[in-house]
Write a protein that holds these residues in place. Structure first.
Motif, PDB file in Angstrom:
ATOM      1  N   LYS A   1      -3.243   5.201  11.464  1.00 59.15           N
ATOM      2  CA  LYS A   1      -2.865   3.776  11.475  1.00 59.15           C
ATOM      3  C   LYS A   1      -2.983   3.228  12.895  1.00 59.15           C
TER       4      LYS A   1
ATOM      5  N   SER B   1       6.245  -4.501   2.319  1.00 58.69           N
ATOM      6  CA  SER B   1       5.943  -3.559   3.403  1.00 58.69           C
ATOM      7  C   SER B   1       7.257  -3.166   4.060  1.00 58.69           C
ATOM      8  N   ARG B   2       7.552  -1.877   3.986  1.00 57.72           N
ATOM      9  CA  ARG B   2       8.800  -1.400   4.589  1.00 57.72           C
ATOM     10  C   ARG B   2       8.818  -1.737   6.074  1.00 57.72           C
ATOM     11  N   SER B   3       7.717  -1.393   6.765  1.00 57.25           N
ATOM     12  CA  SER B   3       7.658  -1.591   8.209  1.00 57.25           C
ATOM     13  C   SER B   3       7.381  -3.042   8.581  1.00 57.25           C
TER      14      SER B   3
ATOM     15  N   ILE C   1       0.857  -1.195   0.000  1.00 57.69           N
ATOM     16  CA  ILE C   1       0.000   0.000   0.000  1.00 57.69           C
ATOM     17  C   ILE C   1       0.887   1.237   0.000  1.00 57.69           C
TER      18      ILE C   1
ATOM     19  N   GLY D   1       3.500   3.838  -0.623  1.00 57.17           N
ATOM     20  CA  GLY D   1       4.808   3.772  -1.276  1.00 57.17           C
ATOM     21  C   GLY D   1       5.249   2.363  -1.581  1.00 57.17           C
ATOM     22  N   SER D   2       4.610   1.380  -0.980  1.00 54.33           N
ATOM     23  CA  SER D   2       4.975  -0.008  -1.259  1.00 54.33           C
ATOM     24  C   SER D   2       4.204  -0.579  -2.444  1.00 54.33           C
TER      25      SER D   2
ATOM     26  N   VAL E   1      -0.484  10.481   9.225  1.00 53.24           N
ATOM     27  CA  VAL E   1      -0.893   9.164   8.720  1.00 53.24           C
ATOM     28  C   VAL E   1      -0.714   8.116   9.815  1.00 53.24           C
TER      29      VAL E   1
ATOM     30  N   THR F   1       2.048  -3.026   8.399  1.00 53.58           N
ATOM     31  CA  THR F   1       0.857  -2.348   7.881  1.00 53.58           C
ATOM     32  C   THR F   1      -0.324  -3.333   7.796  1.00 53.58           C
TER      33      THR F   1
ATOM     34  N   GLU G   1       1.938  13.587   1.247  1.00 53.36           N
ATOM     35  CA  GLU G   1       2.489  13.073   2.508  1.00 53.36           C
ATOM     36  C   GLU G   1       3.781  13.791   2.893  1.00 53.36           C
TER      37      GLU G   1
HETATM   38  O1  LIG Z   1       5.630  -0.126   3.463  1.00 48.26           O
HETATM   39  P1  LIG Z   1       4.753  -0.011   4.645  1.00 48.26           P
HETATM   40  O2  LIG Z   1       5.524   0.082   5.920  1.00 48.26           O
HETATM   41  O3  LIG Z   1       3.739  -1.099   4.685  1.00 48.26           O
HETATM   42  O4  LIG Z   1       3.997   1.359   4.525  1.00 48.26           O
HETATM   43  C1  LIG Z   1       3.063   1.632   3.506  1.00 48.26           C
HETATM   44  C2  LIG Z   1       2.566   3.049   3.663  1.00 48.26           C
HETATM   45  O5  LIG Z   1       2.100   3.140   5.001  1.00 48.26           O
HETATM   46  C3  LIG Z   1       1.806   4.400   5.545  1.00 48.26           C
HETATM   47  O6  LIG Z   1       0.520   4.742   5.260  1.00 48.26           O
HETATM   48  C4  LIG Z   1       2.796   5.468   5.226  1.00 48.26           C
HETATM   49  O7  LIG Z   1       2.284   6.718   5.567  1.00 48.26           O
HETATM   50  C5  LIG Z   1       3.165   5.445   3.779  1.00 48.26           C
HETATM   51  O8  LIG Z   1       4.176   6.400   3.523  1.00 48.26           O
HETATM   52  C6  LIG Z   1       3.659   4.082   3.403  1.00 48.26           C
HETATM   53  O9  LIG Z   1       4.052   4.088   2.067  1.00 48.26           O
END
Ligand SMILES: O=P(O)(O)OC[C@H]1O[C@H](O)[C@H](O)[C@@H](O)[C@@H]1O
Length: 430
Positions: A403, A128-130, A77, A79-80, A399, A133, A271
Motif C-alpha cells: 500500500k 474504510s476503517r483507516s 476493499i 475487510g471493508s 500488505v 485506502t 492475511e
Molecule cells: O478498511 P480499510 O482501512 O480501507 O482497509 C481495507 C483493507 O486494506 C488493507 O489492504 C488491509 O490489509 C485489509 O485488511 C483491509 O481490509
C-alpha cells in the motif's frame, strides 16, 4: 457449524486422534489466552466480543433514510467489502435492493457499473476503517462525480462507515452524512459481524438480530477443548495439517450462495496467518462445479492440500423431471439437491480413497442465524490457529508495504517502499 474431522484422520498428510488429543492441551492454553484478550478488549481479540458489543439500533438508524433504495453500492476493499458481500450474496432475495460492490479500480468495470445503476435510487455506502485506502477513496470520488453528473445530490444518497478520525470521518462531518463507526480493536477482516458487515444487510432487510443470535451462540460455545468446540476443532486440525505439509486449504462450499463466503475466508486465512514463513494458502473452489476442473489436482497433485467441504443441511430443493431418455432414467424422480448431496459425498469419498485430507463443515441452512455462527466460528478458528502457530494474527505488514509503495508512486507521500519499483530487474521476451 458442525465439523466432521473423520476424513482428515490418517490421510497423507493427516492427523491421528491421538495427535489431536495431545494438541488439545495447547488448545486449552490458547483458549485461555483468547479469553484473556477478549476480557481486556485487546486489539483483534475484541472482534470475538462483537455479538455482545455491536449496536444494531445504530445500524438501523444510520440506514433508515434510505428505505426507498433500489440498489446499494458499497465502495470498500478487503475487510471493508467481503463481509457485507458474503451476507448479500448468501441472503439476497428477489425483492431486496440489489447490492453491488466496488472493491477494485478497474476503470472499465467501474464505468460499466456506474452506467448501469439508477443513481438517483442508489445508496452509496463508503467503507474504510483507516479512511486512507487509495482504491476506496478514488472510487468514492468517481462515484460522487457520476452522481453529480446525473443531477443527484450525493450528500442525500451517501453514508459512511469509518474510524473515529481520518479523511472519511472529516468528510462525513463536513457534509453531515449519516455515519457509522468501525469498532475499536476490530481489524477489517474480522469486522463482518460489526457495523462494517451489517449495514448492507440492514438496507436489504435481513434479520440482524438472527445474525447476532447465531454469532452469540457460537461465542457462548467456545470452550477449552477442540473436541467440544467446532471452531477450535477446525482451527486446530487445519493448523496440525499445515504442520504436516497441507499448506493449501481449498475452501469448497456446495452452495452457490456461499461462493463469496470462500472469498471472505480467503482474506481471513491469508492475511491473518501468512507470517514468518508460515501460513496456509486458501484456495477457492465451488462444488459441484469445480469437481470438473480443480478436483483432479486436489486428488492426484502434490500432497500439500486439505479440502474443506461446506454445505447447508437444509435447502429448498428442485425436482428433476422424469425422463425416458436412454441412460438418464436414474436422474428422473430425483432432485437437484439429491444430486448435489451425492456429489458432495462422492467427492469426499474420492479424497479419502486417495488419502487426501478433507474436513466436512455443515451449517443448518443458508440463513441469517447460521451465517452469523459460521462467520464467527471461522474467525475463532483463525484466532486459535494463530495462537497455536504463534503468529501475529491481527497485523498485515506485508500488505501495508505494498500500500505504501503504491501511494508513494502516486505522489501521495514520501514512502521509501516506492523506490523498490525502480529497482526491479526485468527480463523481457517479446
Ligand atoms: O478498511 P480499510 O482501512 O480501507 O482497509 C481495507 C483493507 O486494506 C488493507 O489492504 C488491509 O490489509 C485489509 O485488511 C483491509 O481490509
Amino acid at each position: 457449524m458442525h465439523v466432521d474431522l473423520g476424513s482428515s484422520l490418517d490421510a497423507t498428510p493427516g492427523v491421528s486422534r491421538a495427535s489431536l488429543e495431545r494438541l488439545d492441551e495447547q488448545v486449552a492454553a490458547a483458549h485461555e489466552r483468547i479469553a484473556a484478550g477478549r476480557d481486556a478488549h485487546e486489539h483483534g481479540y475484541e472482534a470475538l466480543n462483537l455479538p455482545s458489543t455491536v449496536d444494531l439500533d445504530a445500524i438501523r438508524t444510520a440506514v433508515a433514510p434510505f428505505d426507498d433504495a433500489e440498489a446499494v453500492l458499497t465502495v470498500g476493499i478487503g475487510g471493508s467489502a467481503l463481509g457485507a458481500a458474503t451476507f448479500a450474496d448468501a441472503l439476497a432475495g428477489p425483492d431486496d435492493p440489489d447490492a453491488y460492490f466496488l472493491d477494485n479500480v478497474d476503470p472499465e468495470h467501474v464505468s460499466r457499473l456506474l452506467d448501469s445503476l439508477p443513481l438517483d435510487r442508489t445508496v452509496l455506502n463508503v467503507v474504510s476503517r483507516s479512511g486512507t485506502t487509495a482504491e476506496t477513496l478514488a472510487n468514492f470520488l468517481v462515484v460522487r462525480e457520476s452522481m453529480a453528473d446525473a443531477g443527484v445530490d450525493w450528500t442525500d444518497r451517501t453514508f459512511v462507515t469509518t474510524g473515529e478520525s481520518g479523511n472519511l470521518r472529516s468528510l462525513a462531518e463536513k457534509h453531515d452524512l449519516p455515519s457509522l463507526s468501525v469498532p475499536d480493536g476490530v481489524p477489517g477482516r474480522f469486522s463482518a459481524l460489526s457495523t462494517v458487515g451489517l449495514a448492507v444487510a440492514a438496507i436489504q432487510g435481513h434479520d440482524l438480530d438472527a445474525i447476532r443470535a447465531g454469532s452469540a451462540d457460537a461465542a457462548g460455545g467456545l470452550s477449552g477443548s477442540l473436541f467440544e468446540t467446532p471452531a477450535y476443532a477446525y482451527g486446530a486440525t487445519t493448523y496440525a495439517l499445515a504442520g504436516r505439509g497441507a499448506v493449501t486449504n481449498a475452501m469448497m462450499p456446495y452452495a452457490e450462495r456461499l461462493e463469496t463466503f470462500a472469498e471472505w475466508f480467503a482474506q481471513l486465512w491469508a492475511e491473518s496467518l501468512g507470517k514468518d514463513g508460515l501460513g496456509q494458502t486458501p484456495a477457492r473452489a465451488l462444488g459441484a462445479t469445480d469437481q470438473h476442473s480443480q478436483l483432479q489436482l486436489y486428488r492426484a497433485g502434490p500432497r500439500d492440500k486439505l479440502v474443506t467441504l461446506v454445505r447447508p443441511r437444509d435447502y429448498s430443493d428442485r425436482a428433476i423431471p422424469e425422463t425416458d431418455l436412454d441412460g438418464l432414467s436414474y436422474l428422473g424422480g430425483s432432485s437437484l439437491g439429491d444430486l448435489l448431496d451425492a456429489e458432495f459425498e462422492a467427492t469426499e469419498a474420492s479424497l479419502v480413497e486417495s488419502g487426501v485430507p478433507a474436513i466436512r463443515v455443515e451449517i443448518d441452512a443458508v440463513d441469517e442465524r447460521s451465517l452469523g455462527s459460521l462467520l464467527y466460528e471461522m474467525e475463532a478458528a483463525c484466532v486459535l490457529y494463530g495462537e497455536l502457530a504463534a503468529v501475529s494474527t491481527f497485523t498485515q505488514p506485508a500488505v501495508e508495504w505494498g500500500k505504501n509503495a503504491a501511494r508513494g508512486l502516486l505522489g501521495g507521500g514520501d514512502f521509501e517502499e516506492a523506490e523498490a519499483v525502480d529497482q526491479r530487474t526485468s527480463l523481457v521476451v517479446e
